[in-house]
Write a protein that holds these residues in place. Structure first.
Motif: not given
Length: 282
Positions: A41-53
């Motif tokens: 799984p790739i989560t929304l939180e992981e994506a936000e950790a890379v770029n908060p936008q």
């Protein structure tokens, strides 16, 4: 001890990025899964950790998710992890967690100890009081010998060439290619010898030669002024940030006083001195 902590924390760094990155594994069960790669799984939180936008910009989120998916594919293609690489990965994870918790602690401290408007105003008044009282717009021509200085002065007095032209062709000093223009200089930035001469000049006048180490300078005063004072509102954000950083650094130093810190790193060794080599031409 100061060197151990100097620059260790930066208040302006986004807290969400490092915090969510380091805690992603612990909250994966509650996290919103936006993509799966071979079951991973790739989560929304992981994506936000890379770029908060990525939280509220779908295009950014899609780009980040695609990047994470590519990383997952490459990671899955790796059949074995060398021990040294595994050690670096684990060290990196520990560093990210430490950084995230430090940022969280820093934000909590600063929220509990806000910078007062009075403190900002006092810092602004001190900054204004420390500003130079006078500034001088200068040009100069720097030469090596008294003979060169005399030729330059004679040319100026004879009106054959302008100061700018003479600087361009004869000066070995700073900004010679700009006609020797030094721009606005504060009294604090000038040597006592130069300042003593400049203070006696009227705009447009030339003086020299003035000894500058092994060289000589001919100086022209173009203009002088009282330095403009920046507005309080203009400097307020910068001053507040500086005070926040100073307060946080003092807090870290206070924590260090009450901590047991064993520096086990080997002392740095001085580089061996190079032998002097003759520079005479053969």
């Amino acid at each position: 001890m100061d060197r151990l902590f100097s620059g260790a924390l930066r208040v302006a760094r986004p807290l969400a990025k490092s915090l969510t990155l380091s805690l992603a594994l612990s909250c994966a069960a509650q996290a919103q899964v936006v993509l799966r790669v071979d079951g991973h799984p790739i989560t929304l939180e992981e994506a936000e950790a890379v770029n908060p936008q990525a939280a509220d910009q779908p295009q950014v989120r899609q780009q980040v998710v695609e990047q994470l998916a590519q990383q997952q594919l490459l990671a899955d293609a790796l059949k074995s992890v060398p021990p040294q690489a595994q050690a670096r990965i684990e060290a990196g994870q520990k560093n990210l967690r430490r950084q995230a918790l430090a940022q969280l602690s820093a934000e909590a401290f600063l929220q509990a100890h806000p910078i007062s408007q009075e403190a900002i105003r006092q810092a602004y008044e001190k900054h204004i009081a420390d500003l130079p009282t006078r500034q001088y717009w200068l040009r100069w021509i720097v030469v090596k010998t008294p003979e060169e200085a005399k030729r330059v002065l004679d040319a100026l007095r004879g009106g054959k060439q302008t100061f700018t032209a003479l600087a361009l062709h004869h000066s070995i000093g700073q900004n010679a290619e700009l006609g020797g223009a030094l721009g606005w200089q504060s009294e604090q930035a000038m040597s006592a010898e130069v300042l003593g001469v400049v203070r006696k000049l009227q705009p447009g006048q030339v003086a020299g030669p003035i000894a500058l180490g092994e060289n000589l300078a001919i100086i022209q005063l173009v203009a002088e002024r009282t330095p403009p004072k920046p507005d309080f509102e203009q400097l307020k954000p910068q001053i507040e940030q500086q005070l926040r950083q100073a307060a946080l650094q003092a807090h870290v130093q206070e924590l260090a006083k009450n901590a047991k810190i064993d520096n086990l790193a080997p002392p740095a060794q001085a580089a061996p001195a190079k032998k002097m080599e003759s520079s005479h031409a053969q």
